[in-house]
Design a protein around this motif. Structure first.
Motif, PDB file in Angstrom:
ATOM      1  N   LYS A 282      -0.139   7.678  -7.913  1.00 44.76           N
ATOM      2  CA  LYS A 282      -0.534   7.708  -6.234  1.00 44.76           C
ATOM      3  C   LYS A 282      -0.090   6.286  -5.737  1.00 44.76           C
ATOM      4  CE  LYS A 282      -4.531   8.356  -3.268  1.00 44.76           C
ATOM      5  NZ  LYS A 282      -5.736   8.551  -3.177  1.00 44.76           N
ATOM      6  N   THR A 283      -0.132   5.255  -6.475  1.00 41.35           N
ATOM      7  CA  THR A 283      -0.191   3.849  -5.836  1.00 41.35           C
ATOM      8  C   THR A 283       1.515   3.964  -5.483  1.00 41.35           C
ATOM      9  OG1 THR A 283      -1.826   2.776  -6.916  1.00 41.35           O
ATOM     10  CG2 THR A 283       0.058   1.350  -6.140  1.00 41.35           C
ATOM     11  N   ASP A 284       2.311   4.208  -6.748  1.00 38.75           N
ATOM     12  CA  ASP A 284       3.846   4.387  -6.390  1.00 38.75           C
ATOM     13  C   ASP A 284       4.144   5.134  -5.351  1.00 38.75           C
ATOM     14  OD1 ASP A 284       4.318   3.962 -10.074  1.00 38.75           O
ATOM     15  OD2 ASP A 284       3.861   2.521  -8.488  1.00 38.75           O
TER      16      ASP A 284
ATOM     17  N   ASN B 223       6.388   5.951   0.199  1.00 40.02           N
ATOM     18  CA  ASN B 223       6.373   6.573   1.712  1.00 40.02           C
ATOM     19  C   ASN B 223       6.593   5.871   2.890  1.00 40.02           C
ATOM     20  OD1 ASN B 223       5.307   9.142   0.830  1.00 40.02           O
ATOM     21  ND2 ASN B 223       3.008   8.569   0.666  1.00 40.02           N
ATOM     22  N   TYR B 224       7.096   4.633   2.795  1.00 39.72           N
ATOM     23  CA  TYR B 224       7.675   3.763   3.971  1.00 39.72           C
ATOM     24  C   TYR B 224       8.494   4.340   4.522  1.00 39.72           C
ATOM     25  CZ  TYR B 224       9.538  -0.240   6.127  1.00 39.72           C
ATOM     26  OH  TYR B 224      10.047  -1.223   7.218  1.00 39.72           O
ATOM     27  N   PRO B 225       8.466   4.211   6.051  1.00 42.76           N
ATOM     28  CA  PRO B 225       7.552   3.597   6.712  1.00 42.76           C
ATOM     29  C   PRO B 225       6.229   4.600   7.113  1.00 42.76           C
ATOM     30  CG  PRO B 225       9.293   4.343   8.062  1.00 42.76           C
ATOM     31  CD  PRO B 225       9.958   4.576   6.575  1.00 42.76           C
ATOM     32  N   GLU B 226       5.205   3.992   7.235  1.00 45.91           N
ATOM     33  CA  GLU B 226       3.997   4.893   7.414  1.00 45.91           C
ATOM     34  C   GLU B 226       3.354   4.525   8.941  1.00 45.91           C
ATOM     35  OE1 GLU B 226       1.807   5.343   2.973  1.00 45.91           O
ATOM     36  OE2 GLU B 226       1.344   3.296   4.294  1.00 45.91           O
ATOM     37  N   ARG B 227       4.132   3.458   9.553  1.00 45.08           N
ATOM     38  CA  ARG B 227       3.754   3.325  11.315  1.00 45.08           C
ATOM     39  C   ARG B 227       4.920   2.963  11.737  1.00 45.08           C
ATOM     40  NH1 ARG B 227       2.523  -2.121  11.178  1.00 45.08           N
ATOM     41  NH2 ARG B 227       1.975  -3.085   9.069  1.00 45.08           N
ATOM     42  N   ASN B 228       4.860   2.436  12.968  1.00 45.55           N
ATOM     43  CA  ASN B 228       6.028   2.039  13.895  1.00 45.55           C
ATOM     44  C   ASN B 228       6.551   0.753  13.459  1.00 45.55           C
ATOM     45  OD1 ASN B 228       5.120   4.175  15.218  1.00 45.55           O
ATOM     46  ND2 ASN B 228       4.679   3.534  17.140  1.00 45.55           N
ATOM     47  N   ILE B 229       7.943   0.619  13.499  1.00 42.45           N
ATOM     48  CA  ILE B 229       8.687  -0.588  13.408  1.00 42.45           C
ATOM     49  C   ILE B 229       8.993  -1.496  14.381  1.00 42.45           C
ATOM     50  CG2 ILE B 229      10.674  -1.344  12.022  1.00 42.45           C
ATOM     51  CD1 ILE B 229      10.431   1.396  10.561  1.00 42.45           C
ATOM     52  N   THR B 230       9.058  -2.870  14.162  1.00 43.78           N
ATOM     53  CA  THR B 230       9.387  -3.600  15.425  1.00 43.78           C
ATOM     54  C   THR B 230      10.611  -4.478  14.803  1.00 43.78           C
ATOM     55  OG1 THR B 230       7.154  -4.116  16.349  1.00 43.78           O
ATOM     56  CG2 THR B 230       8.721  -5.620  16.733  1.00 43.78           C
ATOM     57  N   ILE B 231      11.571  -4.368  15.832  1.00 48.25           N
ATOM     58  CA  ILE B 231      12.770  -5.304  15.447  1.00 48.25           C
ATOM     59  C   ILE B 231      12.590  -6.434  16.531  1.00 48.25           C
ATOM     60  CG2 ILE B 231      15.338  -5.592  15.450  1.00 48.25           C
ATOM     61  CD1 ILE B 231      15.492  -2.362  14.628  1.00 48.25           C
TER      62      ILE B 231
ATOM     63  N   ALA C 124      10.379  -1.340  -1.971  1.00 46.59           N
ATOM     64  CA  ALA C 124      10.602  -0.050  -1.271  1.00 46.59           C
ATOM     65  C   ALA C 124      11.195  -0.210   0.022  1.00 46.59           C
ATOM     66  CB  ALA C 124       9.157   0.356  -1.456  1.00 46.59           C
ATOM     67  N   ALA C 125      10.540  -0.950   0.947  1.00 45.48           N
ATOM     68  CA  ALA C 125      10.964  -1.294   2.084  1.00 45.48           C
ATOM     69  C   ALA C 125      12.579  -1.696   2.024  1.00 45.48           C
ATOM     70  CB  ALA C 125      10.337  -2.262   2.953  1.00 45.48           C
ATOM     71  N   VAL C 126      12.822  -2.723   1.302  1.00 46.18           N
ATOM     72  CA  VAL C 126      14.210  -3.251   1.426  1.00 46.18           C
ATOM     73  C   VAL C 126      15.117  -1.999   1.142  1.00 46.18           C
ATOM     74  CG1 VAL C 126      15.932  -4.463  -0.108  1.00 46.18           C
ATOM     75  CG2 VAL C 126      13.543  -5.520   0.689  1.00 46.18           C
ATOM     76  N   GLY C 127      14.949  -1.028  -0.021  1.00 46.84           N
ATOM     77  CA  GLY C 127      15.731  -0.013  -0.405  1.00 46.84           C
ATOM     78  C   GLY C 127      15.751   0.824   0.711  1.00 46.84           C
TER      79      GLY C 127
ATOM     80  N   ASN D 117       5.311  -8.982   5.973  1.00 46.23           N
ATOM     81  CA  ASN D 117       5.229  -7.590   6.814  1.00 46.23           C
ATOM     82  C   ASN D 117       6.380  -6.818   6.722  1.00 46.23           C
ATOM     83  OD1 ASN D 117       4.862  -5.831   8.918  1.00 46.23           O
ATOM     84  ND2 ASN D 117       4.416  -7.211  10.439  1.00 46.23           N
ATOM     85  N   ASP D 118       6.494  -5.640   6.272  1.00 43.90           N
ATOM     86  CA  ASP D 118       7.463  -4.887   5.855  1.00 43.90           C
ATOM     87  C   ASP D 118       7.731  -4.122   7.308  1.00 43.90           C
ATOM     88  OD1 ASP D 118       7.609  -5.057   3.408  1.00 43.90           O
ATOM     89  OD2 ASP D 118       6.629  -3.205   2.775  1.00 43.90           O
ATOM     90  N   TYR D 119       6.933  -4.341   8.334  1.00 49.47           N
ATOM     91  CA  TYR D 119       7.362  -3.676   9.652  1.00 49.47           C
ATOM     92  C   TYR D 119       7.797  -4.588  10.747  1.00 49.47           C
ATOM     93  CZ  TYR D 119       4.863   0.254   7.390  1.00 49.47           C
ATOM     94  OH  TYR D 119       4.574   1.140   6.511  1.00 49.47           O
ATOM     95  N   ALA D 120       8.074  -5.618  10.526  1.00 50.00           N
ATOM     96  CA  ALA D 120       8.817  -6.743  11.259  1.00 50.00           C
ATOM     97  C   ALA D 120      10.070  -7.214  10.756  1.00 50.00           C
ATOM     98  CB  ALA D 120       7.959  -8.015  11.305  1.00 50.00           C
TER      99      ALA D 120
END
Length: 333
Positions: free
Chosen positions: A23-25, A30-38, A274-277, A93-96
């Motif tokens: 479940k953890t893996d 499941n990234y991304p799970e929310r909005n992303i900011t650039i 996970a986010a990098v990939g 922060n995977d979302y920034a």
């Protein structure tokens, strides 16, 4: 019986443990799970801002990334202010994400206004484009050629105000003083005024607060088309296309120099695997889409894609080039 029960119990515990791990893996995948900011670490209208918005628009329009992507402008210090936040507060922060170009290297290597943070304090994800510098004046300016500007500086350095959308010693400044240096002038005598972003530098030029600006070639085409400005020279090795097709290069103007402006996107230093990939895959797909190619053409950019590994190696090479240039200009830390 006890032995059998123990075996069953241990098997059950193991199964639960494996399920928990799975479940953890699974959640990490499941990234991304929310909005992303650039983040574009400058004001609106410059190269970072336009690049960030082109990425967001392409990803949103093509649904390559289903979560909404927004762009935030965080100006200050030619990108150095937000870089400090990105390297520390946002390190995990995977979302920034952040769009950057040579100032990432310049700000870390220059003597004045030095930033302690450089490309090694980020996770390079991809190079996307390349651009060049441009020396620009108002349409009605008395300066007809790059040599006219250099001769005026030679005669009286205080009589010419050069402006750019980055801090002293940063990219626009280097693009602007490079011709002076190669012309045999002391770059320290060039009167330079910095603004937060190319859009503000153009506004200063049009408002009469600067005589000349150094900026990105791709962002100035719209002002050339409207008749507000003239471009005296560009820092490419060959003439560019579009609105700048008739503009000579530094080399054609007798200045033996060129300057390439790469642009890329970065994650924070401790971005999850996970986010990098995920971003590596999506960016590789993005540059092949018709929508991205339209953005490239509309903005007058040159496409130049490097994946994370190749981009990191390229940054190592460019870092050495920047150090050599700053040393030659007497601006290296």
């Amino acid at each position: 019986m006890w032995k059998k029960f123990t075996t069953i119990a241990m098997t059950g515990v193991l199964a639960v443990g494996l399920a928990a791990c799975s479940k953890t893996d699974g959640e990490s995948m499941n990234y991304p799970e929310r909005n992303i900011t650039i983040v574009a670490p400058s004001g609106a209208g410059g190269g970072w801002d336009l690049t960030a918005r082109a990425i967001a628009k392409t990803m949103n329009d093509t649904k390559l990334i289903e979560k909404p992507i927004t762009v935030e402008n965080k100006p200050g210090g030619g990108g150095a202010v937000y870089m400090a936040e990105f390297a520390t507060k946002e390190a995990k922060n995977d979302y920034a994400l952040m769009v950057k170009s040579p100032p990432l290297l310049i700000n870390n290597n220059k003597a004045e206004g030095n930033s302690p943070y450089g490309y090694k304090d980020t996770k390079p994800l991809a190079q996307l484009t390349r651009d060049y510098g441009a020396i620009v004046v108002k349409a009605e300016s008395e300066f007809e050629t790059l040599k006219d500007v250099l001769e005026a500086i030679k005669s009286d350095p205080s009589s010419v105000t050069l402006a750019g959308g980055s801090a002293p010693g940063s990219m626009d400044h280097l693009v602007g003083v490079l011709p002076a240096f190669e012309y045999g002038l002391d770059p320290k005598t060039v009167k330079y005024v910095s603004y937060d972003g190319g859009g503000e530098a153009v506004a200063a030029l049009l408002g009469g607060n600067a005589d000349v600006i150094a900026t990105d070639a791709s962002t100035i085409g719209q002002y050339v088309k409207s008749g507000d400005v003239r471009v005296l020279a560009v820092s490419s090795t060959e003439r560019l296309g579009g609105e700048l097709s008739e503009v000579p290069t530094f080399i054609e103007e007798g200045i033996d120099a060129e300057f390439t402006i790469w642009r890329g996107i970065f994650g924070p230093k401790e971005m999850s695997d996970a986010a990098v990939g995920y971003w590596e895959e999506k960016l590789k797909e993005m540059v092949e889409t018709d929508e991205w190619k339209e953005e490239i053409a509309r903005n007058g950019w040159e496409s130049e894609y490097r994946d994370a590994d190749d981009f990191t190696k390229y940054l190592e090479e460019q870092d050495q080039v920047i150090v050599e240039l700053l040393t030659a200009l007497g601006m290296q830390k």
